[in-house]
Enzyme design. Structure first.
Site, PDB file in Angstrom:
ATOM      1  N   HIS A  75      23.291 -28.728 -14.306  1.00 22.24           N
ATOM      2  CA  HIS A  75      23.835 -29.493 -13.037  1.00 22.24           C
ATOM      3  C   HIS A  75      23.705 -28.337 -11.919  1.00 22.24           C
ATOM      4  O   HIS A  75      22.994 -29.148 -10.721  1.00 22.24           O
ATOM      5  CB  HIS A  75      25.396 -29.745 -12.900  1.00 22.24           C
ATOM      6  N   HIS A 134      20.959 -27.071  -6.655  1.00 25.31           N
ATOM      7  CA  HIS A 134      21.314 -25.844  -5.691  1.00 25.31           C
ATOM      8  C   HIS A 134      20.600 -24.459  -5.777  1.00 25.31           C
ATOM      9  O   HIS A 134      21.092 -23.559  -5.179  1.00 25.31           O
ATOM     10  CB  HIS A 134      22.856 -25.627  -5.630  1.00 25.31           C
ATOM     11  N   LYS A 192      18.053 -36.720  -1.895  1.00 30.07           N
ATOM     12  CA  LYS A 192      19.185 -35.720  -1.767  1.00 30.07           C
ATOM     13  C   LYS A 192      19.280 -35.452  -0.361  1.00 30.07           C
ATOM     14  O   LYS A 192      18.840 -34.940   0.385  1.00 30.07           O
ATOM     15  CB  LYS A 192      18.884 -34.284  -2.461  1.00 30.07           C
TER      16      LYS A 192
END
Length: 440
Positions: A317, A335, A382
């Site tokens: 994730h 990220h 995103k």
């Protein structure tokens, strides 16, 4: 007479039909307008703006269809630049939802197919992004990482000196410990020397126009991917299916990769400092092998997300990213700057520009190492994401582990020159998500 002539010209070139078509197509609401990152307001500070943003919402809806058509044109243009991965399952940009039976990384060669630009007889596509530069990624060692950890070669242990012992001030102040990790990141890259980025133009989080004329990464030095922790980290990124609703299958070879990665980073200063800090706090055992097993479990053990068991992990994730399927497709997590670079080099990521910072006058440039950006991954938006650029894998993993065990949901710290809030969400005793939010 002039009016008659103008009318005949309009009929001849079809202006009336175009206007009718535009009116008919402006009604549907796009997927992008429905898809929002849940923490977008936290990052950009737009809570107050949204409360009185009805007029802006109307403007966005009115302009949404034309933006969509522009995006479709850009999508066709991007597909004209065919990226071929020789000897793998991917050729060119992957279609949405087409991830292959296993994973999509090329472990032989990253190469742009020569002569892939179409000859358009001198015509240039409007709004077409500048061609990506040739990227080379050193992957020759990746297959060897699948061997048992005991059969692999690792870097020398970092010297354990006084700087790795947490001070009383650091033990008393969690934020000081986070900044110490930044200071200990000996593998952090230098902007302009190890890589170069082009931030493009800025936008608000709800903007849908593409404000980037080029890729985010102009280049990354080839030697970066010869760094042991970087190379081992990158070898893990292809082990996952980005569909959040799909169960993950971890092969024995992939478990070897995980163990080898943890072993490699355990020899670095940030991880050694993390162990000492957590052991002083009673979070982990003094035994270093127990500590490494804890890290492996925390980051790689599978758990359920989105209603499907064994479909996610903290590593997948946070660092790789997932695509939600429920309630409209949306990119979740993602990220990490290395994952962004590799996916952008393959053509799977389309950088759309940076998000305006909260404070006016403070805009990112090629030297900035904390970015808040917008992009599409495999054609899915995103709307806002944040990432630390150029930092080492061991630094990020140490920082986020420290925040998970000893911090809260909000962790206001300073990392070198950057005031940042490390957001940390828990799923029981697991890391649900963790990421940096710029506070200036």
């Amino acid at each position: 007479m002039e009016g008659l002539i103008k009318g005949l010209i309009d009929v001849a070139i079809g202006h009336d039909d175009d206007n009718n078509n535009n009116n008919e197509q402006s009604a549907p609401q796009s997927r992008d307008e429905r898809s929002r990152s849940t923490w977008a307001q936290v990052v950009t500070g737009e809570e107050d703006a949204d409360r009185d943003g009805g007029d802006r919402g109307h403007d966005r809806r009115h302009g949404n269809d034309s933006n969509r058509r522009d995006n479709e044109k850009e999508g066709r243009s991007r597909r004209e630049e065919e990226w071929e991965v020789e000897g793998s399952r991917i050729s060119g940009q992957r279609q949405q939802g087409e991830y292959g039976s296993e994973h999509g990384y090329n472990r032989d060669q990253w190469a742009k197919k020569e002569g892939s630009e179409e000859n358009n007889d001198g015509w240039e596509t409007v709004h077409k992004k500048a061609p990506r530069k040739h990227h080379k990624v050193q992957v020759e060692n990746w297959e060897g990482y699948k061997r048992p950890a005991s059969e692999q070669n690792y870097s020398d242990e970092v010297e354990v000196g006084a700087e790795l012992e947490p001070s009383e001030d650091e033990l008393a102040d969690f934020a000081r410990a986070c900044n110490k990790l930044w200071e200990l990141d000996l593998n952090r890259l230098v902007p302009g020397q190890d890589y170069e980025i082009d931030c493009g133009e800025g936008k608000r989080v709800h903007g849908r126009e593409d404000m980037a004329q080029a890729s985010l990464f102009s280049w990354v030095n080839e030697d970066v991917f010869r760094k042991p922790t970087f190379s081992r980290f990158c070898s893990l990124l292809d082990n996952y299916n980005p569909d959040q609703g799909s169960k993950e299958v971890v092969t024995p070879e992939e478990r070897q990769e995980q163990a080898a990665f943890i072993e490699e980073i355990s020899r670095t200063a940030p991880i050694k400092y993390l162990h000492k800090y957590l052991s002083y706090k009673g979070v982990t055992s003094n035994d270093y092998q127990d500590f490494k097993r804890m890290l492996t479990s925390l980051w790689f053990d599978l758990y359920g997300r989105g209603g499907t068991s064994h479909s996610s992990s903290a590593f997948e994730h946070v660092f790789v990213g997932e695509i939600k399927q429920q309630g409209g497709q949306e990119v979740s997590g993602f990220h990490n700057w290395l994952q962004f670079y590799l996916e952008e080099a393959k053509g799977s990521v389309d950088y759309q520009g940076y998000i305006f910072p909260r404070r006016r006058g403070q805009f990112p440039d090629s030297e900035t190492q904390l970015l808040t950006i917008q992009f599409e991954w495999n054609g899915v938006l995103k709307s806002v994401s944040s990432t630390l650029v150029g930092v080492s894998p061991e630094f990020e993993l140490a920082l986020y582990t420290l925040c998970f065990f000893l911090g809260g949901e909000d962790n206001h710290v300073e990392l070198g020159p950057y005031p940042v809030n490390i957001k940390c969400y828990r799923l029981g005793n697991k890391i649900g998500s963790v990421f940096p939010v710029a506070e200036s």
